[in-house]
Design a protein around this motif. Structure first.
Motif, mmCIF file in Angstrom:
data_model
loop_
_atom_site.group_PDB
_atom_site.id
_atom_site.type_symbol
_atom_site.label_atom_id
_atom_site.label_comp_id
_atom_site.label_asym_id
_atom_site.label_seq_id
_atom_site.Cartn_x
_atom_site.Cartn_y
_atom_site.Cartn_z
ATOM 1 N N LYS A 51 0.835 -1.209 0.000
ATOM 2 C CA LYS A 51 0.000 0.000 0.000
ATOM 3 C C LYS A 51 0.867 1.256 0.000
ATOM 4 N N LYS A 52 1.931 1.242 0.774
ATOM 5 C CA LYS A 52 2.849 2.394 0.824
ATOM 6 C C LYS A 52 3.479 2.639 -0.551
ATOM 7 N N LEU A 53 3.935 1.572 -1.189
ATOM 8 C CA LEU A 53 4.512 1.710 -2.525
ATOM 9 C C LEU A 53 3.485 2.274 -3.506
ATOM 10 N N LEU A 54 2.278 1.758 -3.474
ATOM 11 C CA LEU A 54 1.236 2.218 -4.396
ATOM 12 C C LEU A 54 0.881 3.681 -4.156
ATOM 13 N N ARG A 55 0.822 4.104 -2.889
ATOM 14 C CA ARG A 55 0.559 5.519 -2.582
ATOM 15 C C ARG A 55 1.655 6.415 -3.147
ATOM 16 N N GLU A 56 2.899 5.953 -3.066
ATOM 17 C CA GLU A 56 4.039 6.759 -3.499
ATOM 18 C C GLU A 56 4.178 6.824 -5.017
ATOM 19 N N THR A 57 3.689 5.810 -5.723
ATOM 20 C CA THR A 57 3.979 5.729 -7.155
ATOM 21 C C THR A 57 2.785 5.926 -8.082
ATOM 22 N N LEU A 58 1.571 5.724 -7.599
ATOM 23 C CA LEU A 58 0.400 5.819 -8.470
ATOM 24 C C LEU A 58 -0.518 6.956 -8.047
ATOM 25 N N ALA A 59 -1.341 7.390 -8.973
ATOM 26 C CA ALA A 59 -2.260 8.492 -8.711
ATOM 27 C C ALA A 59 -3.460 8.056 -7.875
ATOM 28 N N VAL A 60 -3.635 6.753 -7.691
ATOM 29 C CA VAL A 60 -4.792 6.214 -6.994
ATOM 30 C C VAL A 60 -4.324 5.419 -5.781
ATOM 31 N N GLY A 61 -5.003 5.595 -4.642
ATOM 32 C CA GLY A 61 -4.686 4.813 -3.461
ATOM 33 C C GLY A 61 -5.484 3.514 -3.464
ATOM 34 N N TYR A 62 -4.938 2.480 -2.847
ATOM 35 C CA TYR A 62 -5.614 1.184 -2.808
ATOM 36 C C TYR A 62 -5.770 0.723 -1.372
ATOM 37 N N MET A 112 -4.595 -4.961 -13.276
ATOM 38 C CA MET A 112 -5.208 -3.898 -12.479
ATOM 39 C C MET A 112 -4.206 -2.938 -11.843
ATOM 40 N N ILE A 113 -3.038 -3.438 -11.449
ATOM 41 C CA ILE A 113 -2.020 -2.564 -10.854
ATOM 42 C C ILE A 113 -0.625 -3.021 -11.286
ATOM 43 N N LEU A 114 0.223 -2.061 -11.515
ATOM 44 C CA LEU A 114 1.653 -2.307 -11.733
ATOM 45 C C LEU A 114 2.391 -1.079 -11.229
ATOM 46 N N ALA A 115 3.279 -1.295 -10.288
ATOM 47 C CA ALA A 115 4.063 -0.187 -9.740
ATOM 48 C C ALA A 115 5.449 -0.693 -9.356
ATOM 49 N N VAL A 116 6.446 0.139 -9.633
ATOM 50 C CA VAL A 116 7.824 -0.147 -9.232
ATOM 51 C C VAL A 116 8.359 1.114 -8.553
ATOM 52 N N SER A 117 9.044 0.935 -7.455
ATOM 53 C CA SER A 117 9.656 2.053 -6.743
ATOM 54 C C SER A 117 10.509 2.877 -7.696
ATOM 55 N N THR A 118 10.435 4.187 -7.573
ATOM 56 C CA THR A 118 11.197 5.058 -8.476
ATOM 57 C C THR A 118 12.691 4.763 -8.419
ATOM 58 N N THR A 119 13.183 4.346 -7.265
ATOM 59 C CA THR A 119 14.597 4.007 -7.118
ATOM 60 C C THR A 119 15.000 2.820 -7.985
ATOM 61 N N TRP A 120 14.062 1.917 -8.218
ATOM 62 C CA TRP A 120 14.379 0.675 -8.924
ATOM 63 C C TRP A 120 13.837 0.631 -10.351
ATOM 64 N N ARG A 121 13.398 1.756 -10.883
ATOM 65 C CA ARG A 121 12.907 1.769 -12.263
ATOM 66 C C ARG A 121 14.068 1.690 -13.255
ATOM 67 N N GLU A 160 -3.458 6.106 -16.927
ATOM 68 C CA GLU A 160 -3.733 7.523 -17.134
ATOM 69 C C GLU A 160 -3.115 7.967 -18.461
ATOM 70 N N ILE A 161 -3.875 8.698 -19.240
ATOM 71 C CA ILE A 161 -3.409 9.095 -20.573
ATOM 72 C C ILE A 161 -2.164 9.973 -20.497
ATOM 73 N N ALA A 162 -1.994 10.683 -19.394
ATOM 74 C CA ALA A 162 -0.813 11.534 -19.225
ATOM 75 C C ALA A 162 0.441 10.729 -18.874
ATOM 76 N N ASN A 163 0.296 9.466 -18.542
ATOM 77 C CA ASN A 163 1.430 8.630 -18.139
ATOM 78 C C ASN A 163 2.068 8.017 -19.396
ATOM 79 N N THR A 164 2.809 8.833 -20.111
ATOM 80 C CA THR A 164 3.390 8.397 -21.383
ATOM 81 C C THR A 164 4.434 7.301 -21.211
ATOM 82 N N ASN A 165 5.140 7.294 -20.082
ATOM 83 C CA ASN A 165 6.114 6.217 -19.851
ATOM 84 C C ASN A 165 5.419 4.868 -19.739
ATOM 85 N N ALA A 166 4.304 4.825 -19.012
ATOM 86 C CA ALA A 166 3.557 3.569 -18.878
ATOM 87 C C ALA A 166 2.995 3.140 -20.227
#
Length: 199
Positions: A51-62, A112-121, A160-166
């Motif tokens: 949950k902490k990782l998702l809060r830090e990396t995505l626009a939506v909380g889970y 439904m979800i994919l997130a990687v810590s910014t440090t490890w991208r 999100e359409i603004a997330n061009t990297n994704a």
């Protein structure tokens, strides 16, 4: 499952160790740290860290309930990459399989979800997570829980359409634009649906 660092990034960001931050000066530092990474199914003990990782990396909380569905529903999957030194989830992917209403022999995967810590991208962790989830979706024993003749035909996702990297990441992995969903992520934040045909 051990993690393999598949590519060297163009830059080496700050690497957190415990609650301090050090500056790494070599790719070797990351390779040494990669030995502490583990890719496996998400477990109950990982929920708060995920949950902490998702809060830090995505626009939506889970919520905890949302993440628990991946643990307790037999047709849902959630894999995570754990940093065993920091005891933290640094990458997570989750999705579920659902049967077509129109044709009971066809099912679809929903990433439904994919997130990687910014440090490890940019080390290939997202790629390994995606490969793991696609493998789980395509495993015949999974789709057999619906019907012996059931086949996975496609995997879809929203981002999100603004997330061009994704979007670029998903395009590089065979996903194509399907449609725009206005306001999917809230007022003024449109989403795009992407789909990958697998059979």
């Amino acid at each position: 499952m051990a993690i393999v660092i598949t590519q060297q990034p163009a830059f080496l960001p700050l690497l957190p160790i415990d609650d301090s931050i050090i500056v790494t000066d070599s790719y070797q530092s990351y390779l040494e740290r990669a030995n502490s990474l583990d890719l496996s199914l998400l477990k109950s003990k990982d929920i708060e860290s995920a949950k902490k990782l998702l809060r830090e990396t995505l626009a939506v909380g889970y919520s905890t309930t949302f993440l628990n569905q991946f643990i307790y529903n037999k047709d849902s999957f959630c894999f995570c990459v754990r940093d065993t030194i920091r005891n933290a989830v640094i990458g997570v992917i989750g999705g579920k399989i659902s049967r077509s209403v129109m044709d009971s022999t066809v099912c679809t995967g929903h990433l439904m979800i994919l997130a990687v810590s910014t440090t490890w991208r940019r080390f290939g962790l997202g790629q390994q997570l995606l490969n793991k989830l696609e493998g789980a979706f395509c495993d015949g024993s999974v789709t057999a829980s619906f019907n012996r003749r059931t086949q996975l035909r496609s995997i879809y996702l929203q981002t999100e359409i603004a997330n061009t990297n994704a979007i670029r990441f998903y395009e590089n992995n065979g996903f194509s634009y399907e449609k725009l969903e206005r306001g999917y992520y809230g007022s003024g934040k449109d989403g795009v649906v992407m789909r990958k045909h697998v059979c």
